[in-house]
Design a protein around this motif. Structure first.
Motif, PDB file in Angstrom:
ATOM      1  N   PHE A 272       4.782 -66.611  66.425  1.00 32.68           N
ATOM      2  CA  PHE A 272       3.796 -67.690  66.383  1.00 32.68           C
ATOM      3  C   PHE A 272       4.233 -68.711  65.326  1.00 32.68           C
ATOM      4  N   TYR A 273       3.643 -69.902  65.407  1.00 28.64           N
ATOM      5  CA  TYR A 273       4.040 -70.991  64.504  1.00 28.64           C
ATOM      6  C   TYR A 273       3.102 -71.067  63.303  1.00 28.64           C
ATOM      7  N   PHE A 274       3.698 -71.052  62.105  1.00 28.06           N
ATOM      8  CA  PHE A 274       2.955 -71.066  60.843  1.00 28.06           C
ATOM      9  C   PHE A 274       3.265 -72.331  60.055  1.00 28.06           C
ATOM     10  N   THR A 275       2.284 -72.802  59.296  1.00 25.31           N
ATOM     11  CA  THR A 275       2.516 -73.808  58.261  1.00 25.31           C
ATOM     12  C   THR A 275       1.410 -73.687  57.216  1.00 25.31           C
ATOM     13  N   HIS A 276       1.727 -73.067  56.066  1.00 23.18           N
ATOM     14  CA  HIS A 276       0.702 -72.796  55.053  1.00 23.18           C
ATOM     15  C   HIS A 276       1.338 -72.416  53.725  1.00 23.18           C
ATOM     16  N   SER A 277       0.563 -72.561  52.662  1.00 25.89           N
ATOM     17  CA  SER A 277       0.999 -72.203  51.309  1.00 25.89           C
ATOM     18  C   SER A 277       0.088 -71.164  50.664  1.00 25.89           C
ATOM     19  N   TYR A 278      -1.027 -70.828  51.333  1.00 23.86           N
ATOM     20  CA  TYR A 278      -2.014 -69.903  50.784  1.00 23.86           C
ATOM     21  C   TYR A 278      -2.232 -68.763  51.772  1.00 23.86           C
ATOM     22  N   ILE A 279      -2.648 -67.606  51.247  1.00 17.97           N
ATOM     23  CA  ILE A 279      -2.815 -66.420  52.089  1.00 17.97           C
ATOM     24  C   ILE A 279      -4.149 -65.735  51.808  1.00 17.97           C
ATOM     25  N   ALA A 280      -4.693 -65.156  52.863  1.00 15.61           N
ATOM     26  CA  ALA A 280      -5.984 -64.470  52.784  1.00 15.61           C
ATOM     27  C   ALA A 280      -5.813 -63.051  52.262  1.00 15.61           C
ATOM     28  N   PRO A 281      -6.877 -62.472  51.680  1.00 17.51           N
ATOM     29  CA  PRO A 281      -6.818 -61.089  51.200  1.00 17.51           C
ATOM     30  C   PRO A 281      -6.634 -60.101  52.354  1.00 17.51           C
ATOM     31  N   THR A 282      -6.002 -58.994  52.038  1.00 15.21           N
ATOM     32  CA  THR A 282      -5.849 -57.901  52.988  1.00 15.21           C
ATOM     33  C   THR A 282      -6.981 -56.893  52.771  1.00 15.21           C
ATOM     34  N   GLY A 283      -7.510 -56.349  53.866  1.00 19.86           N
ATOM     35  CA  GLY A 283      -8.578 -55.366  53.778  1.00 19.86           C
ATOM     36  C   GLY A 283      -8.848 -54.759  55.130  1.00 19.86           C
ATOM     37  N   SER A 284      -9.995 -54.130  55.277  1.00 15.02           N
ATOM     38  CA  SER A 284     -10.343 -53.495  56.544  1.00 15.02           C
ATOM     39  C   SER A 284     -10.558 -54.512  57.653  1.00 15.02           C
ATOM     40  N   HIS A 285     -10.692 -55.784  57.287  1.00 12.12           N
ATOM     41  CA  HIS A 285     -10.837 -56.864  58.266  1.00 12.12           C
ATOM     42  C   HIS A 285      -9.510 -57.289  58.864  1.00 12.12           C
ATOM     43  N   THR A 286      -8.381 -56.847  58.275  1.00 11.35           N
ATOM     44  CA  THR A 286      -7.054 -57.287  58.713  1.00 11.35           C
ATOM     45  C   THR A 286      -6.685 -56.655  60.044  1.00 11.35           C
ATOM     46  N   ILE A 287      -6.337 -57.492  61.033  1.00  8.38           N
ATOM     47  CA  ILE A 287      -5.950 -56.978  62.351  1.00  8.38           C
ATOM     48  C   ILE A 287      -4.502 -57.303  62.693  1.00  8.38           C
ATOM     49  N   ALA A 288      -3.838 -58.133  61.875  1.00  7.70           N
ATOM     50  CA  ALA A 288      -2.416 -58.422  62.071  1.00  7.70           C
ATOM     51  C   ALA A 288      -1.822 -58.868  60.738  1.00  7.70           C
TER      52      ALA A 288
END
Length: 286
Positions: free
Chosen positions: A224-240
């Motif tokens: 998939f195509y990405f363009t970003h400088s920030y990342i979300a927290p990992t937790g039980s909500h993470t599906i990929a």
């Protein structure tokens, strides 16, 4: 009707075209009252977390979206839209005083590290094609897990192999709002796609599959195509998850039918079109 939320941050037309091509009825709107009666909501966007959150609060969108998602209305956050699902974000906010998001998921969206654990430097922003994988069991998270909250099971055993193989053709890539096609998939694969955490990705022919309906027909390891400088927290909500300097959350789920993706499906060729079609199907089921 699927409301594409206009909070003065990009890619609205690209997302609208992608949803319509997938068979959905989409409407770009900034009106909180329209959002409040929509059958489904898409929150796209490119920009800073703090600025976007302030605009959404000013327009009454934050409360409208939060109420509808908690009521079970299908939702898809894209890139910045995924970030805004979380409690806080530091991008564009004063140091030590992160901005507030929708608060559907716990934790704070932070800057992507510029080097890996061995000190190897990576380009940030992370721009280009990269793989999306099933989360590593007991995985090496980009940021510490933030506890329970809205998560779902992330993998299942399947008697059928997942749909499309990795490396789909870019011929049908969605156009940018300015009308320019995305660069070729082969030329923009991330320098470390799938290289780090070698034990975490399923091998070719594996019967592991994403359990989430948003990824129906998408094989682990798809680009998939990405363009970003920030990342979300990992937790039980993470599906990929995806790897670039660190292994980070690239898709999340809240409840039964609210999702967020770090990548841009509207710019991700056939695989992205499949994700949008899956969301349209989820929205149709209500």
């Amino acid at each position: 009707m699927i409301a594409v939320v206009d909070y003065q941050k990009g890619n609205l037309k690209s997302v609208e075209r992608g949803l319509i091509a997938a068979g959905g009825e989409a409407l770009i709107t900034a009106d909180a009252s329209e959002i409040a009666k929509a059958d489904a909501i898409v929150l796209p966007g490119v920009g800073a977390f703090a600025d976007a959150a302030a605009t959404m609060c000013e327009l009454g969108q934050m409360e409208a979206i939060r109420d509808r998602v908690r009521a079970g209305v299908p939702f898809l956050g894209i890139c910045l839209g995924e970030h805004l699902m979380f409690e806080h974000g530091v991008e564009g906010a004063p140091e030590g005083n992160p901005a507030c998001g929708l608060g559907l998921l716990p934790g704070t969206v932070v800057a992507m590290p510029r080097c890996d654990a061995q000190g190897k430097a990576f380009k940030v922003p992370h721009v280009g094609w990269n793989t999306v994988e099933i989360p590593a069991c007991g995985g090496s998270a980009a940021v510490p897990p933030c506890g329970e909250g809205g998560g779902n099971a992330v993998l299942k055993q399947s008697s059928l192999r997942c749909g499309t193989a990795r490396g789909t053709s870019p011929d049908s890539a969605a156009l940018l709002d300015g009308g320019q096609a995305e660069p070729e998939l082969s030329s923009l694969r991330s320098e470390n796609a799938g290289a780090a955490f070698p034990g975490s990705a399923p091998q070719a022919g594996s019967e592991l599959a994403f359990a989430c309906p948003l990824f129906d027909g998408i094989a682990p390891g798809e680009y998939f195509y990405f363009t970003h400088s920030y990342i979300a927290p990992t937790g039980s909500h993470t599906i990929a998850e995806t790897t670039h300097s660190v292994r980070f959350t690239s898709a999340v789920q809240f409840g039964e039918c609210a999702f967020g993706v770090q990548f841009h499906p509207e710019k991700s060729s056939d695989a992205g079109a499949r994700v949008l079609a899956n969301f349209v199907a989820i929205a149709a089921r209500g």
